[in-house]
Design a protein around this motif. Structure first.
Motif, PDB file in Angstrom:
ATOM      1  N   LYS A  53      -3.646   2.352 -12.961  1.00  0.00           N
ATOM      2  CA  LYS A  53      -3.124   0.988 -13.080  1.00  0.00           C
ATOM      3  C   LYS A  53      -2.348   0.596 -11.823  1.00  0.00           C
ATOM      4  CE  LYS A  53      -2.711   1.023 -18.139  1.00  0.00           C
ATOM      5  NZ  LYS A  53      -1.756   1.014 -19.283  1.00  0.00           N
ATOM      6  N   VAL A  54      -1.531   1.517 -11.346  1.00  0.00           N
ATOM      7  CA  VAL A  54      -0.749   1.244 -10.135  1.00  0.00           C
ATOM      8  C   VAL A  54      -1.665   1.052  -8.937  1.00  0.00           C
ATOM      9  CG1 VAL A  54       0.870   2.260  -8.497  1.00  0.00           C
ATOM     10  CG2 VAL A  54       1.334   2.406 -10.943  1.00  0.00           C
ATOM     11  N   PHE A  55      -2.683   1.907  -8.831  1.00  0.00           N
ATOM     12  CA  PHE A  55      -3.614   1.810  -7.701  1.00  0.00           C
ATOM     13  C   PHE A  55      -4.349   0.475  -7.713  1.00  0.00           C
ATOM     14  CE2 PHE A  55      -7.880   2.375  -5.905  1.00  0.00           C
ATOM     15  CZ  PHE A  55      -7.562   2.817  -4.632  1.00  0.00           C
ATOM     16  N   ASP A  56      -4.739   0.005  -8.896  1.00  0.00           N
ATOM     17  CA  ASP A  56      -5.472  -1.265  -9.000  1.00  0.00           C
ATOM     18  C   ASP A  56      -4.617  -2.461  -8.609  1.00  0.00           C
ATOM     19  OD1 ASP A  56      -7.753   0.034  -9.817  1.00  0.00           O
ATOM     20  OD2 ASP A  56      -7.333  -0.201 -11.957  1.00  0.00           O
TER      21      ASP A  56
ATOM     22  N   LEU B 221      -5.813   4.331   3.664  1.00  0.00           N
ATOM     23  CA  LEU B 221      -6.301   5.703   3.509  1.00  0.00           C
ATOM     24  C   LEU B 221      -5.362   6.538   2.643  1.00  0.00           C
ATOM     25  CD1 LEU B 221      -8.201   8.029   4.245  1.00  0.00           C
ATOM     26  CD2 LEU B 221      -6.871   8.345   6.345  1.00  0.00           C
ATOM     27  N   ILE B 222      -4.051   6.344   2.820  1.00  0.00           N
ATOM     28  CA  ILE B 222      -3.086   7.128   2.043  1.00  0.00           C
ATOM     29  C   ILE B 222      -3.185   6.790   0.564  1.00  0.00           C
ATOM     30  CG2 ILE B 222      -0.619   7.605   1.736  1.00  0.00           C
ATOM     31  CD1 ILE B 222      -0.235   7.013   4.684  1.00  0.00           C
ATOM     32  N   SER B 223      -3.379   5.507   0.251  1.00  0.00           N
ATOM     33  CA  SER B 223      -3.513   5.091  -1.148  1.00  0.00           C
ATOM     34  C   SER B 223      -4.747   5.709  -1.786  1.00  0.00           C
ATOM     35  CB  SER B 223      -3.590   3.564  -1.229  1.00  0.00           C
ATOM     36  OG  SER B 223      -2.503   2.960  -0.592  1.00  0.00           O
ATOM     37  N   TRP B 224      -5.880   5.641  -1.086  1.00  0.00           N
ATOM     38  CA  TRP B 224      -7.120   6.225  -1.616  1.00  0.00           C
ATOM     39  C   TRP B 224      -6.969   7.739  -1.781  1.00  0.00           C
ATOM     40  CZ3 TRP B 224     -11.108   3.579  -3.597  1.00  0.00           C
ATOM     41  CH2 TRP B 224     -11.281   2.254  -3.231  1.00  0.00           C
ATOM     42  N   THR B 225      -6.366   8.387  -0.823  1.00  0.00           N
ATOM     43  CA  THR B 225      -6.190   9.838  -0.904  1.00  0.00           C
ATOM     44  C   THR B 225      -5.291  10.210  -2.072  1.00  0.00           C
ATOM     45  OG1 THR B 225      -6.474  10.035   1.486  1.00  0.00           O
ATOM     46  CG2 THR B 225      -5.421  11.876   0.357  1.00  0.00           C
ATOM     47  N   ALA B 226      -4.248   9.418  -2.315  1.00  0.00           N
ATOM     48  CA  ALA B 226      -3.316   9.704  -3.420  1.00  0.00           C
ATOM     49  C   ALA B 226      -4.023   9.662  -4.764  1.00  0.00           C
ATOM     50  CB  ALA B 226      -2.156   8.707  -3.389  1.00  0.00           C
ATOM     51  N   ILE B 227      -4.883   8.664  -4.976  1.00  0.00           N
ATOM     52  CA  ILE B 227      -5.555   8.574  -6.279  1.00  0.00           C
ATOM     53  C   ILE B 227      -6.623   9.650  -6.415  1.00  0.00           C
ATOM     54  CG2 ILE B 227      -7.247   6.857  -5.475  1.00  0.00           C
ATOM     55  CD1 ILE B 227      -5.580   7.010  -8.957  1.00  0.00           C
ATOM     56  N   ILE B 228      -7.290  10.002  -5.314  1.00  0.00           N
ATOM     57  CA  ILE B 228      -8.295  11.078  -5.351  1.00  0.00           C
ATOM     58  C   ILE B 228      -7.631  12.407  -5.710  1.00  0.00           C
ATOM     59  CG2 ILE B 228      -9.854  12.463  -3.915  1.00  0.00           C
ATOM     60  CD1 ILE B 228     -10.525   9.871  -2.394  1.00  0.00           C
ATOM     61  N   VAL B 229      -6.518  12.722  -5.053  1.00  0.00           N
ATOM     62  CA  VAL B 229      -5.792  13.965  -5.337  1.00  0.00           C
ATOM     63  C   VAL B 229      -5.271  13.973  -6.764  1.00  0.00           C
ATOM     64  CG1 VAL B 229      -3.761  15.327  -4.717  1.00  0.00           C
ATOM     65  CG2 VAL B 229      -5.200  14.355  -2.924  1.00  0.00           C
ATOM     66  N   SER B 230      -4.813  12.808  -7.258  1.00  0.00           N
ATOM     67  CA  SER B 230      -4.305  12.734  -8.627  1.00  0.00           C
ATOM     68  C   SER B 230      -5.405  13.044  -9.628  1.00  0.00           C
ATOM     69  CB  SER B 230      -3.724  11.341  -8.889  1.00  0.00           C
ATOM     70  OG  SER B 230      -2.629  11.083  -8.041  1.00  0.00           O
TER      71      SER B 230
ATOM     72  N   ALA C 177       0.817  -1.215   0.000  1.00  0.00           N
ATOM     73  CA  ALA C 177       0.000   0.000   0.000  1.00  0.00           C
ATOM     74  C   ALA C 177       0.850   1.264   0.000  1.00  0.00           C
ATOM     75  CB  ALA C 177      -0.935  -0.004   1.216  1.00  0.00           C
ATOM     76  N   SER C 178       1.915   1.301   0.821  1.00  0.00           N
ATOM     77  CA  SER C 178       2.729   2.518   0.896  1.00  0.00           C
ATOM     78  C   SER C 178       3.476   2.758  -0.411  1.00  0.00           C
ATOM     79  CB  SER C 178       3.708   2.411   2.063  1.00  0.00           C
ATOM     80  OG  SER C 178       4.592   1.321   1.889  1.00  0.00           O
ATOM     81  N   ILE C 179       3.992   1.683  -1.016  1.00  0.00           N
ATOM     82  CA  ILE C 179       4.694   1.834  -2.287  1.00  0.00           C
ATOM     83  C   ILE C 179       3.716   2.224  -3.384  1.00  0.00           C
ATOM     84  CG2 ILE C 179       5.935   0.551  -4.075  1.00  0.00           C
ATOM     85  CD1 ILE C 179       7.328  -0.981  -1.873  1.00  0.00           C
ATOM     86  N   GLY C 180       2.532   1.617  -3.379  1.00  0.00           N
ATOM     87  CA  GLY C 180       1.523   1.981  -4.367  1.00  0.00           C
ATOM     88  C   GLY C 180       1.149   3.447  -4.290  1.00  0.00           C
TER      89      GLY C 180
END
Length: 888
Positions: free
Chosen positions: A701-704, A711-720, A680-683
């Protein structure tokens, strides 16, 4: 038909065996009668001849008893009575023996001794003690056998004794008897009165090995391991060769003290003397295993000709302790193949081996074996099952294991289940479980309460738990007190936290460290540092966790002088090579901008580890030295340092800032090769990197590929999504995150508001802004308000944006006024833009953007004199406009 015949035959055979047994006894009685008719019956000869008879059952004893009553021989000689008492006791009929004993009018000391020995033989130690008390009150003089029996009973009871009743043996000279003396020492050692046992041992010089073994094992049992080693030295000096019991005890002492060299010397001695004993060999394996020498432990295990469950368990638990689950499971497989019976200790060790990510299949197989072998009824095994599934993140399976344990009142299983919920941050379930315990009239112990306190983030609930601890009288417990003040620290109530800390009757290293960390985490570095001084004043040596807490606080506040003082103390303490502490020092110097000192400390490490390496890499990256960060990472790979997710995340953040997609793609390929793409952290770091590169498709693709996004992963894709103008996708991702049960934080809502801003969704933005405050209790920060100002500004509602700023509960910062200024430039509002620019400049911002925006606004309305003034003002403040550039 054959089965019926066999069953009938077996039944007849059983009846025949019983009849044969009884006939033998009756034949003995018949012979007795025949002897009476020819010669006088000799009772001592009869009992002596038949005392080892296999037919000494309760029924046969009763037959003999009845015959003696019939002939009147029982009343003529006490020897008959004592013999019958002995036979009854040895056949398990102590109740009948006691009735016979009570009916004896003239008892002898041997009668009392027989009853005491009989009670001990049947594990009725309290009754044995009562017999001794009755004997003492009636004035009978105990002998050596009496004291041996009563001392065995007292040792088994481990309870306070009437020492005045026992000490007369000293006057009678029984001190010289090795059995009595060893029994006395064993009794005191098992009742936690080791000093008395030691006094008895040194009262008279002794060359009895039994006494030496008892006092040495008693020292080990009471935690006096150095005393045990000294006694062992004295024993050897007295030319008494130790036996297997001595060696087992002394090797245990070496294991507890982690005295590997002494243990090795004893091992060499055993080899020279040719001593081979399975219990001694097991103690040697345990010594090597617990001292981290698994190669030596495995070698000793392979040299053993005979193994028992203890030796197998020792080698398996050793590999588990060294985090080598594969070897532990291989040994367990070999143990099963040779047919060795496993114990609950073996099972708990194997369960600990399976409590690692990715081992759910092995865990399920061991669980099935436990059910097959019937270990599921063992509470200790059940608790280990719960803990295993908790560490695997399978809370549902933990709950299943919890329900399989039949003993509903056992504290161990409830504590394990609460710990499972705590490890997986299920605060609602753990509170509900705690309430269930109270509803079942159970009193939760300190472990249960500590688990509840560890997940509490609500101050009101925390105070209720504190009140419960006060009411139940458990607040003086050290571990529980530490949990209480740590809870207050997490809730931001440092005053109440310190008050609880001060009231602790005793403070250990953990409690001091927790309080220091509480002050450090909330930015009170001075208080934390003063507490460290108080800790040293009370001669309590801080451990690495304490030092890391202080260094982390210095890093957060960039307090270099205090950090240097801690560094000096670390150097004097001899912890300068501790990789974890050095990693914290590297981080501290990096955060304080002293990269040269960070590198110097790092180079002093004799062996580079992932923690220190990642600290250096992230330090370079955070200070904008991207190329140095990449070079440090490359050096780390050349040194063969193991790469973990933290290092990869650090270098990914550096590569993302470098804007060189080729390096990022190479690093991504390296991550896939290592099998870390699902982390999760690397993603999250990969999503941010590809977002900076402008490739939103690669972000998705990376998120999937992330197995369990946090939470950090979800926040990263939302911000992107938000940064790339895909507001609808960002909001859809946010709703999907909520359905997955992930609670958003303040950073998540920045991404959501940013998505609304870029998509022109003004009303939707206000909806989420209010949702953040009312439903999640998140206090808006400057970035949230800046997003609302940006949304209003983009839609041309500049006066509404100005009013929104003026009504903010926070003092607007340069970011908020700068956002309004940018909107004024877009919509050509000269007056409002001039006011916003003035606010930015008053706040001391050296950003050239404010000057440029105001200059452009003035140029658009033809205010060329203002443009010249603004340019002149820029030169006066030393602000320079960065030249534009393109990566293409």
């Amino acid at each position: 038909m054959n089965s019926l015949i066999n069953q009938s035959f077996q039944t007849k055979t059983t009846h025949f065996a019983r009849r044969f047994t009884y006939s033998v006894t009756f034949a003995e009685i018949t012979c007795l009668k025949h002897e009476e008719s020819s010669t006088l019956f000799d009772p001592p000869k009869f009992f002596s001849t038949h005392r080892m008879s296999k037919h000494k059952s309760v029924r046969n004893t009763k037959v003999l008893h009845a015959h003696l009553l019939t002939t009147g021989a029982l009343r003529s000689n006490i020897f008959f009575t004592n013999s019958l008492l002995d036979w009854y006791c040895k056949s398990g009929a102590v109740v009948v023996a006691r009735k016979l004993f009570d009916a004896v009018p003239l008892r002898q000391v041997i009668s009392w001794n027989i009853m005491m020995s009989g009670y001990n033989h049947n594990s009725m130690f309290q009754k044995s003690w009562e017999i001794f008390c009755g004997m003492h009150l009636l004035g009978f003089e105990p002998n050596e056998s009496t004291y041996r029996s009563v001392l065995s009973a007292c040792a088994a009871l481990q309870a306070p004794i009437w020492r005045a009743s026992l000490f007369p043996y000293n006057k009678k000279g029984f001190i010289s008897n090795g059995y009595v003396r060893s029994g006395m020492m064993d009794m005191f050692a098992k009742s936690c009165s080791f000093n008395n046992a030691l006094r008895i041992f040194f009262d008279v010089s002794c060359d009895n090995k039994v006494c030496w073994n008892v006092i040495i094992s008693g020292a080990v049992r009471n935690g006096e391991n150095w005393v045990a080693l000294d006694l062992f030295r004295q024993m050897c000096s007295a030319s008494l060769f130790p036996n297997s019991h001595t060696f087992s005890s002394i090797l245990t002492a070496c294991t507890v003290l982690r005295e590997l060299e002494i243990g090795k010397a004893i091992h060499v001695w055993l080899i020279k003397c040719g001593v081979a004993d399975v219990f001694v060999d097991t103690a040697i394996i345990d010594l090597y295993a617990k001292c981290g020498c698994m190669h030596d432990a495995a070698e000793k295990f392979s040299q053993m000709t005979v193994h028992n469950v203890g030796s197998w368990t020792a080698i398996i638990s050793g590999f588990v302790r060294e985090d080598d689950s594969v070897s532990a499971l291989e040994f367990f497989k070999d143990m099963r193949e040779v047919g060795e019976e496993i114990s609950n200790f073996t099972v708990t060790s194997v369960l600990a081996a399976c409590a690692k990510p990715g081992m759910i299949e092995e865990a399920s197989q061991i669980h099935s074996l436990i059910l097959k072998l019937g270990f599921c009824l063992d509470v200790t095994v059940g608790a280990a099952l719960i803990n295993m599934y908790a560490k695997l993140g399978e809370v549902g399976l933990s709950d299943l294991a919890f329900s399989e344990i039949k003993n509903s009142k056992d504290q161990g299983k409830w504590a394990a289940m609460m710990s499972s919920f705590a490890q997986n941050k299920n605060s609602g379930n753990i509170v509900e479980l705690f309430q269930t315990m109270l509803a079942q009239s159970m009193r939760p112990d300190s472990h249960c309460i500590s688990s509840v306190l560890s997940v509490i983030s609500c101050l009101n609930l925390g105070r209720q738990m504190h009140c419960y601890c006060l009411k139940s009288g458990q607040v003086t417990d050290l571990s529980l007190g530490s949990s209480i003040f740590t809870m207050y620290s997490k809730c931001g109530c440092l005053g109440e936290s310190y008050e609880v800390f001060e009231k602790l009757p005793q403070k250990d290293n953990v409690s001091w460290t927790s309080m220091i960390a509480g002050f450090a985490d909330h930015g009170h570095v001075d208080r934390a540092f003063q507490l460290l001084k108080d800790m040293l004043y009370q001669e309590i040596a801080p451990d690495q966790i304490t030092l890391i807490a202080i260094l982390t606080a210095c890093s957060a506040r960039c307090i270099l002088p205090t950090g240097k003082e801690i560094h000096g103390y670390v150097f004097r303490l001899g912890s300068g090579t501790n990789t974890v502490v050095v990693g914290a020092l590297v981080t501290m110097y990096s955060k304080c901008g002293r990269l040269e000192l960070a590198r110097k400390v790092f180079n002093m490490l004799p062996q580079k580890d992932p923690v220190a390496c990642s600290s250096l890499v992230s330090g370079y990256a955070q200070n904008g030295l991207i190329e140095e960060a990449i070079l440090a990472f490359n050096d780390m790979l050349l040194l063969g340092v193991e790469v973990d997710s933290f290092i990869i995340s650090s270098i990914l953040r550096a590569v993302a800032l470098l804007n060189k997609s080729s390096i990022g793609i190479q690093l991504h390929a390296f991550i896939v090769k290592l099998g870390l793409a699902s982390d999760a952290s690397i993603g999250s770091s990969l999503v941010t990197m590809y977002s900076n590169y402008g490739s939103i498709e690669d972000c998705r693709k990376v998120f999937d590929q992330v197995e369990k996004p946090d939470l950090i992963s979800w926040t990263a894709i939302i911000v992107s999504y938000a940064q790339h103008g895909k507001g609808a996708e960002a909001l859809a991702t946010y709703e999907l995150m909520r359905k997955e049960g992930i609670q958003p934080d303040s950073v998540t809502f920045v991404g959501v508001l940013l998505a609304c801003s870029h998509s022109g969704l003004v009303e939707v933005a206000f909806f989420y802004f209010n949702l953040m405050v009312k439903d999640y209790g998140i206090k808006p920060g400057h970035r949230h308000y800046a997003c609302i100002v940006d949304i209003l500004g983009r839609s041309g509602r500049l006066r509404e944006a100005e009013s929104f700023i003026n009504n903010m509960p926070l003092e607007p910062d340069a970011l908020i006024w700068g956002t309004l200024l940018a909107a004024c430039q877009v919509h050509g509002d000269f007056e409002l833009g001039k006011m916003a620019a003035k606010k930015v400049m008053e706040l001391g911002s050296c950003d050239a953007g404010a000057y440029v925006s105001l200059s452009n606004i003035c140029a658009d309305v033809g205010q060329w004199e203002e443009v010249a003034n603004i340019r002149s003002l820029m030169k006066g403040t030393g602000t320079k406009k960065e030249p534009g550039w393109s990566y293409v």
